[in-house]
Design a protein around this motif. Structure first.
Motif, PDB file in Angstrom:
ATOM      1  N   GLU A 174      22.777 -27.039  -7.171  1.00 40.02           N
ATOM      2  CA  GLU A 174      23.507 -26.682  -8.392  1.00 40.02           C
ATOM      3  C   GLU A 174      22.527 -26.180  -9.450  1.00 40.02           C
ATOM      4  O   GLU A 174      21.520 -26.829  -9.729  1.00 40.02           O
ATOM      5  CB  GLU A 174      24.255 -27.911  -8.915  1.00 40.02           C
ATOM      6  CG  GLU A 174      25.087 -27.642 -10.149  1.00 40.02           C
ATOM      7  CD  GLU A 174      25.804 -28.900 -10.625  1.00 40.02           C
ATOM      8  OE1 GLU A 174      25.940 -29.071 -11.852  1.00 40.02           O
ATOM      9  OE2 GLU A 174      26.213 -29.722  -9.768  1.00 40.02           O
ATOM     10  N   ILE A 185      19.591 -28.931  -9.549  1.00 37.91           N
ATOM     11  CA  ILE A 185      19.854 -30.247  -8.970  1.00 37.91           C
ATOM     12  C   ILE A 185      20.175 -30.082  -7.493  1.00 37.91           C
ATOM     13  O   ILE A 185      20.966 -29.217  -7.107  1.00 37.91           O
ATOM     14  CB  ILE A 185      21.031 -30.946  -9.681  1.00 37.91           C
ATOM     15  CG1 ILE A 185      20.677 -31.186 -11.158  1.00 37.91           C
ATOM     16  CG2 ILE A 185      21.387 -32.261  -9.002  1.00 37.91           C
ATOM     17  CD1 ILE A 185      21.835 -31.696 -11.982  1.00 37.91           C
ATOM     18  N   ARG A 187      21.664 -32.110  -4.131  1.00 38.87           N
ATOM     19  CA  ARG A 187      22.384 -33.323  -3.722  1.00 38.87           C
ATOM     20  C   ARG A 187      22.037 -33.645  -2.284  1.00 38.87           C
ATOM     21  O   ARG A 187      22.268 -32.844  -1.375  1.00 38.87           O
ATOM     22  CB  ARG A 187      23.897 -33.127  -3.866  1.00 38.87           C
ATOM     23  CG  ARG A 187      24.659 -34.451  -3.733  1.00 38.87           C
ATOM     24  CD  ARG A 187      26.139 -34.266  -3.910  1.00 38.87           C
ATOM     25  NE  ARG A 187      26.749 -33.607  -2.745  1.00 38.87           N
ATOM     26  CZ  ARG A 187      28.044 -33.388  -2.622  1.00 38.87           C
ATOM     27  NH1 ARG A 187      28.865 -33.725  -3.589  1.00 38.87           N
ATOM     28  NH2 ARG A 187      28.522 -32.803  -1.538  1.00 38.87           N
ATOM     29  N   ARG A 192      22.421 -37.094  -6.484  1.00 34.78           N
ATOM     30  CA  ARG A 192      21.948 -35.887  -7.169  1.00 34.78           C
ATOM     31  C   ARG A 192      20.517 -36.095  -7.656  1.00 34.78           C
ATOM     32  O   ARG A 192      20.243 -37.030  -8.412  1.00 34.78           O
ATOM     33  CB  ARG A 192      22.876 -35.567  -8.339  1.00 34.78           C
ATOM     34  CG  ARG A 192      24.243 -35.078  -7.890  1.00 34.78           C
ATOM     35  CD  ARG A 192      25.300 -35.285  -8.968  1.00 34.78           C
ATOM     36  NE  ARG A 192      24.951 -34.643 -10.221  1.00 34.78           N
ATOM     37  CZ  ARG A 192      25.196 -33.365 -10.519  1.00 34.78           C
ATOM     38  NH1 ARG A 192      25.789 -32.593  -9.613  1.00 34.78           N
ATOM     39  NH2 ARG A 192      24.875 -32.866 -11.685  1.00 34.78           N
TER      40      ARG A 192
END
Length: 401
Positions: A174, A185, A187, A192
């Motif tokens: 992200e 970020i 995951r 996260r």
């Protein structure tokens, strides 16, 4: 005297220059490349191909013969090149008089073709050397930007992101870019992990670069868009990337889901249930009635769990369908239905009512929109099985909803 002779005999003598044969090989390679293209051109335009082929051979024999025969290399080499080049330009002058005006060559066309060929070969080398290779859906390798290409820094950032994420089993990346900074970020196993923030401007370039490859509209940064890319990561095989971009007055967002189908398509046997849990679940699956609520925080496996149970039903002996905001992946035999694009809640409810009138045995609904939808489901729960999500941070919070 004998000592001097012995010393001279012990020292190796190099009487041949390395540079001279190398230069001749370079000239030979360039001449062969040019002549090859001239021969194809003569065949394409039917310009006395056989005669010019003999002319090329004759010029080659004469030119390289001069280079070898003339005792002074630095005189023989230019003379030979002059002979080879003269024959090439003689062909160009002749063919320009035979072809239409728009097909005529200028004196720099061959040089430009040589540069283009060099760039192509360099591009192929860069493509093979990259740790992340871009592919189309048919798994054909695509060109990657390198060197002075303005998109090269964006590709390098993208490559670094995947080289970090894929070996660690990340399923989602992200990136958010606002007026001041960007954030990145990853995951991994549902957790996260913030990473080092890339340069803000470079992050915007990356989003545009990926949107272009995924076939998305570059001119529209506000509307939510989705697209797919295919990559091969060195040592970790081929992967499908699902891109989602959206923007607002405050920020630009990019979400990359790595192998979304594989992440969502998890058989019920692979959910890690204990034996007593599995027995209870099997009882629930056999009873084609009631409403089953799946409660978890957003993006922590609700959709995956619902799809796992959905696939436990046989779509060929019972009517199994979905009503989803966006189809996650195709399940064989299941009738997938998506919310009408851009529709209001009232229009979505009309579509939902029409599906219920088809009397499905099993239905998975990706989002409970309002109390009207809940009441429609409540009126039919004795005849149909419904799977519904209930986003909540924990079990107690879900019981309060």
């Amino acid at each position: 005297m004998h000592q001097l002779i012995a010393q001279l005999q012990a020292e190796p003598l190099f009487l041949m220059s390395i540079a001279k044969p190398v230069l001749m090989l370079i000239v030979l390679g360039l001449w062969a490349w040019v002549v090859g293209r001239l021969d194809k051109d003569a065949g394409y335009f039917y310009i006395k191909q056989n005669e010019w082929a003999m002319g090329h051979v004759g010029a080659g024999i004469l030119g390289f013969g001069v280079m070898l025969v003339v005792p002074i290399f630095w005189i023989g080499l230019p003379l030979g090149v002059l002979i080879l080049g003269g024959e090439v330009f003689a062909y160009i002058a002749f063919r320009n008089g035979q072809v239409p005006e728009k097909e005529r060559w200028s004196g720099t066309d061959i040089i430009n073709q040589m540069k283009a060929e060099g760039e192509r070969k360099r591009g192929e080398k860069e493509k093979q050397r990259a740790e992340v290779k871009l592919m189309d859906k048919a798994e054909t390798l695509l060109d990657i930007p390198y060197g002075s290409d303005p998109r090269a820094p964006a590709f390098d950032l993208f490559q670094n992101m995947l080289v970090f994420a894929v070996p660690r089993g990340a399923d989602q990346l992200e990136m958010t870019v606002d007026a001041e900074k960007s954030t990145f970020i990853a995951r991994i196993d549902g957790v996260r992990y913030p990473q080092e923030a890339p340069d803000k401007d470079l992050s915007v370039q990356l989003i545009d670069y990926l949107k272009e490859h995924a076939g998305m509209d570059l001119s529209d940064r506000r509307r939510k868009q989705t697209g797919n890319m295919w990559v091969e990561v060195e040592g970790y095989g081929k992967h499908t990337l699902q891109l989602t971009t959206a923007g607002s007055t405050r920020a630009l967002q990019l979400l990359i889901e790595i192998d979304p189908d594989g992440r969502l398509n998890i058989p019920i046997d692979s959910l890690g249930l204990l034996k007593p849990q599995r027995e209870k679940l099997d009882e629930l699956i056999r009873d084609l009635s009631k409403v089953v609520l799946f409660s978890s925080p957003p993006r922590t496996g609700t959709t995956t769990a619902m799809y796992s149970l959905l696939q436990a039903h046989d779509p060929y002996t019972s009517s199994v369908m979905t009503f989803e905001k966006q189809k996650a992946f195709e399940v064989e035999g299941v009738n997938h239905n998506e919310f009408p694009e851009g529709a209001s809640n009232e229009q979505i409810m009309v579509e939902f009512g029409a599906l219920l009138r088809a009397d499905p045995n099993v239905m998975m609904v990706s989002q409970l929109l309002n109390t009207d939808m809940a009441q429609m489901i409540a009126r039919q729960w004795e005849d149909s099985r419904f799977y519904l999500p209930l986003p909540a941070k924990d079990t107690l919070a879900s019981l309060k909803l």
